[in-house]
Design an enzyme around this catalytic site. Structure first.
Site, PDB file in Angstrom:
ATOM      1  CG  ASP A 383      35.143 -16.888 -18.366  1.00  0.00           C
ATOM      2  OD1 ASP A 383      34.504 -16.502 -17.394  1.00  0.00           O
ATOM      3  OD2 ASP A 383      36.300 -16.494 -18.625  1.00  0.00           O
ATOM      4  CG  PHE A 502      41.607 -12.999  -5.001  1.00  0.00           C
ATOM      5  CD1 PHE A 502      40.533 -12.156  -4.747  1.00  0.00           C
ATOM      6  CD2 PHE A 502      41.436 -14.034  -5.907  1.00  0.00           C
ATOM      7  CE1 PHE A 502      39.322 -12.343  -5.403  1.00  0.00           C
ATOM      8  CE2 PHE A 502      40.241 -14.223  -6.560  1.00  0.00           C
ATOM      9  CZ  PHE A 502      39.177 -13.381  -6.305  1.00  0.00           C
ATOM     10  CG  ASP A 640      32.579  -9.120 -13.693  1.00  0.00           C
ATOM     11  OD1 ASP A 640      32.590  -8.457 -12.646  1.00  0.00           O
ATOM     12  OD2 ASP A 640      33.206  -8.792 -14.716  1.00  0.00           O
ATOM     13  NE  ARG A 729      30.041 -10.618  -7.636  1.00  0.00           N
ATOM     14  CZ  ARG A 729      31.030  -9.759  -7.811  1.00  0.00           C
ATOM     15  NH1 ARG A 729      32.165 -10.171  -8.358  1.00  0.00           N
ATOM     16  NH2 ARG A 729      30.914  -8.495  -7.459  1.00  0.00           N
ATOM     17  CG  ASN A 757      38.333 -18.899 -13.849  1.00  0.00           C
ATOM     18  OD1 ASN A 757      38.953 -18.905 -14.909  1.00  0.00           O
ATOM     19  ND2 ASN A 757      37.436 -17.981 -13.567  1.00  0.00           N
TER      20      ASN A 757
END
Length: 1106
Positions: A383, A502, A640, A729, A757
Site C-alpha cells: 500500500d 464516503f 490514490d 485507484r 482496506n
C-alpha cells in the site's frame, strides 16, 4: 435471514430463550472432549497415522524386531508435548473468557435495575453503561446523558483506532425522558449475526405510548459494539441485539487457515520420496528374506522353522523390515520444526532494532509457522498511504475558483493573496473554507486548557479542518446536529440535515446542511476528482481544476475537489423521503443509498482543489533499493491518484526516471481501449525483456477491472514479465485479486499495508505484514507479522527470514540424515543375519537415539549464523540462495542421503570387523555402532555450524558426555539387556581406537571435499565468511574482485531443476551490481556474472510462464 429483538424482553415474549446468552467462549476444548478431540486432530496428519500404525504392528510379538517401547515412547512423548502446548493455550483462553464473563454490569429486567454478571445478559435486555465502562455486547443506543442523544466511544479493541467515534440514538428515541427509558417497549428487526463491524442495516419500531409504530432505520452509527469503551459521556443505555459469540467481534474471532510454506511443501515431497524408497527396500528385503528362509534357513538345525507354516508366514519378514525401516522417516521432525519456528518468532519479538522508538511499538510475529518463507519472498505488494508514507497529512496548496494559492516550496496558509481574500470575505473563498470545515465527521473537543482538539477518523479530514482553522474558519463545537463555526469574529451555525457517507465505490462524501442565519439548504461535497468533476453543472468550466489536479499530483500531493450547490426546499423534502426509505430497507441497503445519493449529487458548483502532503517515512527509499538488489520485485497498490502514486514511486526508488527507466501506461474506459493498451504494453515488455532497462507499468482501477474481467490471461502474462507495477485507484477486492494472480504464477508473495482496506490483500498473500500505523491496528491484527515502520521490512526479510530459512533447511535435512544413518546400518546388518529383519540395536538405545542423543545438539542450530547481520544487510544479493531454494532441494537432500549412506557403511564395516563374529556379543557390536553414530553426528553438527556460542558447545559436547553417562547408568541395571556392556567397552583401548577410526574415515572425505570447495571453488557466501574471519571492514565488490573468476568457474556447470512451467528467469547478481541471470531448465547453466559493461546498467527480471 433476520432476527426480531423485543426490547425489554420478558419471559412471555415470542423470542425468549431463542438466542444465546452473553457467555463468551474462545476455548477450543472442554474438560471432557480435550483428549478425544486433540487426538483426532493429531491423527489427522499422515505422519502421525503412519507412526501409530508402526507402533500397533510392533505389538505383534511375532514380527517386531525391537521392543514396542522404542516407537511408543517417542510417539507418546511427541503427542504429550503437542497436547500440553494446546492445553496451555486453551487454559489461557479460558482465564481470559472467565474475566470477561464475570464482569459486573447494570441491566433492566421487568422494570427493575439489576447488577449481574456480563455472561447473564440476554438479547433484548436494557444495558446501562457509565463513563469508561467496557461494552459487554452489541447494543443499539436508545438513550444517553447528552441532550442531543450523542455519546463517544473508543473502538481501539475493534479496529485499533484511538480517535473517538460519535454514536447517536435513533430519531425515534429522541425526547424520551430518563425515567421512562426503563419502561420502553418495541422491536428491532435486524439481520442475523455477521462480522462486518462497519455496517448494520436494521429497523426499530417502538410500541405505544412512545411512538405509534413508525419504522426508524438503524445504522452502525446507532450501535456500540462489544469491547468498545464509553468515553466523555456520563451514561448511556442500549438494547442488547447480539450477545456472546454472536457479537460482531465474536464472529470475527477464529483460527485462520494455516499457511503452507515452500519449505514445508518441499519437506512433504521429500518425505513422500523416502516413503516410496522405504517401501521398495521393504519389498526387496522381504522377498530376499523369504527366499533365504526357504533355501538356506531350513537347512540350519538351530533355526527350528516349523514344517507347516501359517497362512500369514510370507508376511512376517516383510513386516519385520517395515518396522525396522520405519525410522527412515524421523518421528521427531514435526515437533522439532514447530519448536524452532516458535523460537524464530520470538527472535522477531525480541529484536530491539525493530522497535519504533517514536511510538514504542515492537515488532510481533502472530504466525509462528512461516518465518522461513520470509527468506524466499519474490514479490512485495505494498500500500502507499501510511505504509510508504507517514500518513501525517499537511495542507500545502490549493486552487480556489481558478486562483492558485501557495507553491511547491510554500504553504498556502501563508499566501498573502489568500489571507487578503479571507479578510475581505470573498464569497468563493468563504464557501471553500466552509466545506473544508464541516464536510467531515470530525468531533471538536475542548481540552482542560480550553483549547479545541479535533477527533478525526481520517487523517485527510484532520488536515483539512486544521487548515481551515488556521485560515480563520474554526469549527468550535458540535452540539447534536448543530455545527458552530467562527469565521474571523463572526459566529456561524449550520444544522446538519443528512450525511452522505464516503464509500470506496462513490469516492466522495457530502453533507446536507441548513444555514441557521437565512434558512437556506446547502449540499457540500468533497471527493476525488473523478467523482466530483463529472458532477459539475453543465455551464461550469472544469478545465482549470483538471489542470490543478494534474499539477498537484505531479508534485506527489494528495488532491481533493470541493463543491457545493443550493437546494430548494421541495427538492430536499422529496429526496429526503427517498433517502429515509433507502435507509430503512434491509436488502441491498448500501446500493440503494448510493443510488439515492447520486440523484442529489449533481449540478454541483466546483469551488476548488486542495493539495495535501503526505511525507515518506524515514528509510523507505533505502529499504526498497536494498530489497530490489536482493532480487525482490515491488508492486504498489493504492487508492490514490495516478500521478501522485507515480511521484511517490519515483521518490522512494520504486521506479527509475528516464532514460534508465520506462513507465508504460495501461488506460481506457472501454473493453476495446483497454485491450489495445494492454497489447501495446505487452509487446513492449516482450521486446525489452532482455534489455537492461527498468520497465514498469501503471494501471488504474477502472482499466484493471476490465483487464481482470476480459483479459485475464494477457494481464497474467504482463504480471509475469513485469518486475514493477503501480496500480492506482484500486479497491480492496482488486488488491486481493492481484495477489492471487502472482500466487497462481508460483511466486512467493508478501503483502504489506496499514489500514482496514489492506486486510484482504494481507490475508491473501503467502506472508502478510501489517504496519501499526495511524489508520489503526486492523492490518496489524490480520497479518502474520506486525512492524512499526516500513524500513523494518528490510531486517525482517534479510536477517530473520534468511536465518530462519538456513536453519530450517539444515534442521530438516539433518533429521532425515540421522534417521537414515541408523536405518542403513540395520539394513546392512540384515545381510549377515539371514535377511531376517533382526535389529542390531537395543530397543532402549533406539528410543534414546531419536529423542535425546541426536535432537538436542541440532536444536541449538537456531543460534547459528553463517554471516553476521551487518554483512547480510550490506550484501542483500545473497538472499538469492534462499529464493532459489539452494539450501533445501532434491539435490542437496541427495547429498545428505549420500552422506548418511557413506557414514552407515563406515560405521557398519568397522564395527563388524572390529567386534563381530566370535569376538563379542551382538549387544556389544550394536553399542559400538551406536557410539560411532553419535560421534559422527557430533562432528557433522560441528562442521555445519558457522558460529559457535557457549550453548552450542554445551549441546554438542555435553550431549556426547551425556550419552556415556546415560549408558553407564542403564548398563548398571541387570534387567536392561545391556548389563555391564558399556563398562567393558570403555575399559578396552580397542573401543576408543575403533571410534577414532570411524570418525577419521567418516569425516576425512567430508572435510576434504569441504576444504576443496571452500578454497578452490568458493561461493559468494564462502568468500564473505572468509573476509569476516580475516577481520577488517566488510567487503564491497572491489574487495572480492580477484575471487570472481573462481566463482564463475564454480557456477557455470551447475543447473537446477524447477517446475516445467518456468521459462528462463533473470535473478540478481550475487554482487553489489544489480543483476545476475538465472536460467531454469534441464542442462541450462547458471550465469551469475556477466560483463562489467552489462552489470553497471542491468537489473534482474523475473519471467515465468503461468
Amino acid at each position: 435471514m433476520k432476527r426480531f429483538v423485543y426490547i425489554n424482553d420478558d419471559e412471555s415474549s415470542p423470542t425468549h430463550g431463542l438466542y444465546c446468552d452473553n457467555r463468551i467462549s474462545n476455548r477450543k476444548y472442554t474438560l471432557f472432549n480435550f483428549l478425544p478431540k486433540n487426538l483426532m486432530e493429531q491423527f489427522s496428519r499422515f505422519m502421525n497415522q503412519y507412526f501409530l500404525l508402526i507402533a500397533c504392528l510392533q505389538l505383534w510379538s511375532l514380527i517386531t524386531p525391537v521392543n514396542p517401547a522404542s516407537t511408543w515412547g517417542p510417539l507418546i512423548f511427541i503427542f504429550a508435548v503437542s497436547a500440553t502446548k494446546e492445553a496451555w493455550d486453551d487454559y489461557n483462553r479460558y482465564l481470559s473468557d472467565k474475566t470477561a464473563n464475570e464482569k459486573q454490569v447494570w441491566i433492566v429486567r421487568k422494570g427493575i435495575k439489576q447488577h449481574i454478571q456480563a455472561q447473564d445478559i440476554c438479547v433484548g435486555n436494557l444495558v446501562w453503561l457509565r463513563e469508561n465502562d467496557e461494552v459487554p455486547c452489541d447494543l443499539v443506543l436508545i438513550g444517553t446523558s447528552d441532550p442531543q442523544g450523542l455519546c463517544y466511544v473508543e473502538t481501539a479493541a475493534l479496529d485499533g483506532e484511538i480517535d473517538l467515534k460519535t454514536r447517536v440514538i435513533p430519531s425515534a428515541c429522541t425526547g424520551i425522558d430518563f425515567e421512562l427509558l426503563h419502561k420502553i417497549k418495541g422491536v428491532i428487526e435486524c439481520p442475523n449475526p455477521d462480522k462486518d463491524i462497519r455496517r448494520l442495516d436494521a429497523n426499530l419500531r417502538l410500541f405505544p405510548p412512545f411512538i405509534d409504530n413508525d419504522v426508524c432505520p438503524l445504522t452502525i452509527k446507532n450501535t456500540i459494539l462489544q469491547s468498545c469503551y464509553l468515553r466523555n459521556t456520563e451514561w448511556a443505555c442500549g438494547v442488547a441485539v447480539y450477545t456472546g459469540n454472536e457479537t460482531k467481534l465474536g464472529m470475527s474471532r477464529g483460527i485462520p487457515e494455516p499457511k503452507l510454506t515452500a519449505m514445508d511443501a518441499m519437506i512433504d515431497k521429500l518425505t513422500g520420496a523416502i516413503f516410496v524408497f522405504q517401501i521398495v527396500v521393504v519389498i526387496v528385503l522381504g522377498i530376499a528374506g523369504n527366499v533365504w528362509k526357504d533355501t538356506e534357513a531350513r537347512k540350519q538345525w538351530y533355526v527350528l522353522y516349523p514344517d507347516n507354516d501359517p497362512w500369514y508366514e510370507l508376511l512376517v519378514i516383510p513386516l519385520r523390515f517395515e518396522l525396522l525401516c520405519s525410522i527412515m522417516i524421523p518421528i521427531s521432525i514435526k515437533v522439532s520444526l514447530d519448536l524452532v519456528k516458535s523460537l524464530y518468532a520470538k527472535f522477531i519479538d525480541w529484536d530491539r532494532e525493530m522497535i519504533d522508538l517514536e511510538t514504542d511499538t515492537p515488532s510481533h510475529a502472530t504466525n509462528t509457522a512461516i518465518s522461513e518463507d520470509l527468506g524466499q519472498v519474490e514479490y512485495i505488494l505494498t500500500d502507499k498511504t501510511g505504509t510508504l508514507t507517514e500518513n501525517k497529512m499537511v495542507f500545502k496548496i490549493c486552487c480556489i475558483s481558478g486562483n492558485f494559492y501557495g507553491n511547491e516550496a510554500g504553504d498556502a496558509s501563508k499566501d498573502k493573496r489568500l489571507l487578503n481574500a479571507i479578510s475581505s470575505g470573498s464569497p468563493d473563498v468563504v464557501r471553500f473554507l466552509t466545506v473544508m470545515a464541516i464536510c467531515n465527521t470530525v468531533i471538536p473537543v475542548r481540552s482542560k486548557t480550553g483549547d479545541i482538539v479535533y477527533k478525526a477518523q481520517s487523517q485527510d479530514e484532520d488536515a483539512l479542518v486544521h487548515a481551515a482553522a488556521k485560515l480563520n474558519m474554526v469549527l468550535t463545537n458540535k452540539n447534536g446536529n448543530i455545527l458552530e463555526l467562527r469565521f474571523n469574529t463572526l459566529a456561524i451555525q449550520y444544522e446538519v440535515l443528512e450525511t452522505l457517507e464516503f464509500t470506496s465505490d462513490r469516492k466522495r462524501m457530502s453533507v446536507v446542511v441548513r444555514d441557521c442565519q437565512n434558512g437556506n439548504i446547502l449540499l457540500l461535497s468533497k471527493g476525488a476528482d473523478e467523482a466530483i468533476l463529472p458532477c459539475a453543472s453543465a455551464g461550469q468550466q472544469t478545465r482549470i481544476f483538471n489542470e490543478a489536479v494534474e499539477q498537484y499530483s505531479q508534485l506527489g500531493l494528495r488532491t481533493l475537489c470541493l463543491a457545493w450547490r443550493e437546494l430548494k426546499e421541495d427538492e430536499y423534502e422529496e429526496w429526503s423521503f427517498m433517502f429515509r426509505e433507502a435507509n430503512s430497507t434491509l436488502v441491498d441497503r448500501e446500493w440503494r443509498i448510493a443510488e439515492v445519493c447520486q440523484r442529489l449529487e449533481k449540478d454541483l458548483e466546483v469551488l476548488g482543489v486542495t493539495a495535501i502532503e503526505d511525507r515518506l517515512q524515514d528509510g523507505v527509499p533505502e529499504t526498497i533499493y536494498t530489497l530490489r538488489k536482493a532480487g525482490i520485485n515491488f508492486w504498489m497498490l493504492t487508492g490514490d491518484k495516478q500521478n501522485t502514486a507515480i511521484q511517490i514511486a519515483l521518490s522512494c526508488n520504486f521506479i527509475s526516471p528516464e532514460p534508465k527507466g520506462q513507465l508504460l501506461l495501461i488506460d481506457g474506459k472501454t473493453e476495446e481501449e483497454v485491450g489495445r493498451s494492454l497489447e501495446r504494453v505487452l509487446l513492449t515488455m516482450r521486446t525489452t525483456a532482455s534489455e537492461p532497462k527498468d520497465v514498469a507499468f501503471v494501471i488504474d482501477g477502472w482499466a484493471l477491472e476490465i483487464a481482470l474481467k476480459h483479459y485475464w490471461k494477457a494481464f497474467t502474462e504482463l504480471a509475469i514479465l513485469s518486475r514493477t507495477a503501480i496500480c492506482c485507484r484500486v479497491t480492496p477486492s482488486q488488491k486481493a485479486q492481484l495477489v492471487q494472480i502472482l500466487k497462481s504464477c508460483d511466486y512467493r508473495t508478501l503483502a504489506i499495508g496499514d489500514g482496514g482496506n489492506d486486510v484482504r490483500m494481507i490475508q491473501q498473500a503467502d506472508i502478510g505484514v501489517g504496519i501499526s500505523g495511524r489508520e489503526g491496528l486492523q492490518a496489524a491484527r490480520a497479518a502474520d507479522y506486525s512492524i512499526g515502520r516500513f524500513r523494518f521490512l528490510r531486517r525482517l526479510i534479510l536477517v530473520h527470514g534468511r536465518y530462519s530459512y538456513n536453519r530450517t533447511a539444515f534442521l530438516s535435512q539433518y533429521s532425515f540424515y540421522k534417521s537414515l544413518l541408523i536405518c542403513f546400518i540395520q539394513i546392512f546388518f540384515s545381510f549377515i543375519s539371514g535377511v531376517s529383519g533382526t535389529s542390531l540395536f537395543n530397543s532402549v538405545s533406539l528410543m534414546a537415539y531419536n529423542v535425546f542423543y541426536t535432537s538436542i545438539p541440532v536444536l541449538v542450530s537456531v543460534l547459528d549464523k553463517d554471516l553476521s547481520e551487518e554483512t547480510v544487510m550490506q550484501h542483500p544479493q545473497i538472499l538469492f540462495y534462499c529464493q532459489a531454494g539452494r539450501l533445501l532441494n532434491p539435490s542437496t537432500f541427495a547429498g545428505w542421503f549420500g552422506r548418511s549412506l557413506f557414514h552407515a557403511v563406515v560405521v557398519f564395516v568397522i564395527s563388524i570387523h572390529a567386534y563381530a563374529f566370535e569376538k563379542s556379543e551382538m549387544e556389544e557390536v550394536g553399542m559400538v555402532a551406536l557410539s560411532g553414530c553419535i560421534w559422527l553426528q557430533a562432528f557433522v553438527v560441528t562442521l555445519e555450524t558457522n558460529s559457535f556460542t557457549i550453548l552450542q558447545h554445551l549441546a554438542i559436547w555435553g550431549n556426547l558426555i551425556a550419552f556415556y553417562v546415560i549408558n553407564w547408568i542403564v548398563c548398571a541395571i541387570p534387567s536392561s539387556g545391556m548389563y555391564t556392556i558399556m563398562f567393558r567397552l570403555c575399559r578396552q583401548p580397542s573401543y576408543w581406537l575403533t571410534i577414532l577410526l570411524m570418525v577419521a574415515a567418516g569425516m576425512g572425505p567430508i572435510l576434504a571435499i569441504k576444504y576443496f570447495r571452500y578454497t578452490y571453488r568458493p561461493s559468494k557466501i564462502n568468500t564473505l565468511q572468509q573476509a569476516e574471519r580475516l577481520g577488517g571492514r566488510f567487503l564491497s565488490l572491489g574487495n572480492i574482485e580477484p575471487q570472481q573468476r573462481l566463482i564463475e568457474k564454480e557456477v557455470a556447470p551447475l543447473s537446477i531443476t524447477q517446475p516445467k512451467n518456468r521459462n528462463p528467469v533473470y535473478e540478481p547478481l550475487l554482487s553489489d551490481s544489480p543483476s545476475t541471470r538465472r536460467s531454469f531448465g534441464q542442462g541450462t547453466p547458471f550465469d551469475f556474472f556477466q560483463s562489467q559493461s552489462r552489470l553497471s546498467s542491468s537489473y534482474s527480471r523475473n519471467c515465468k510462464d503461468n
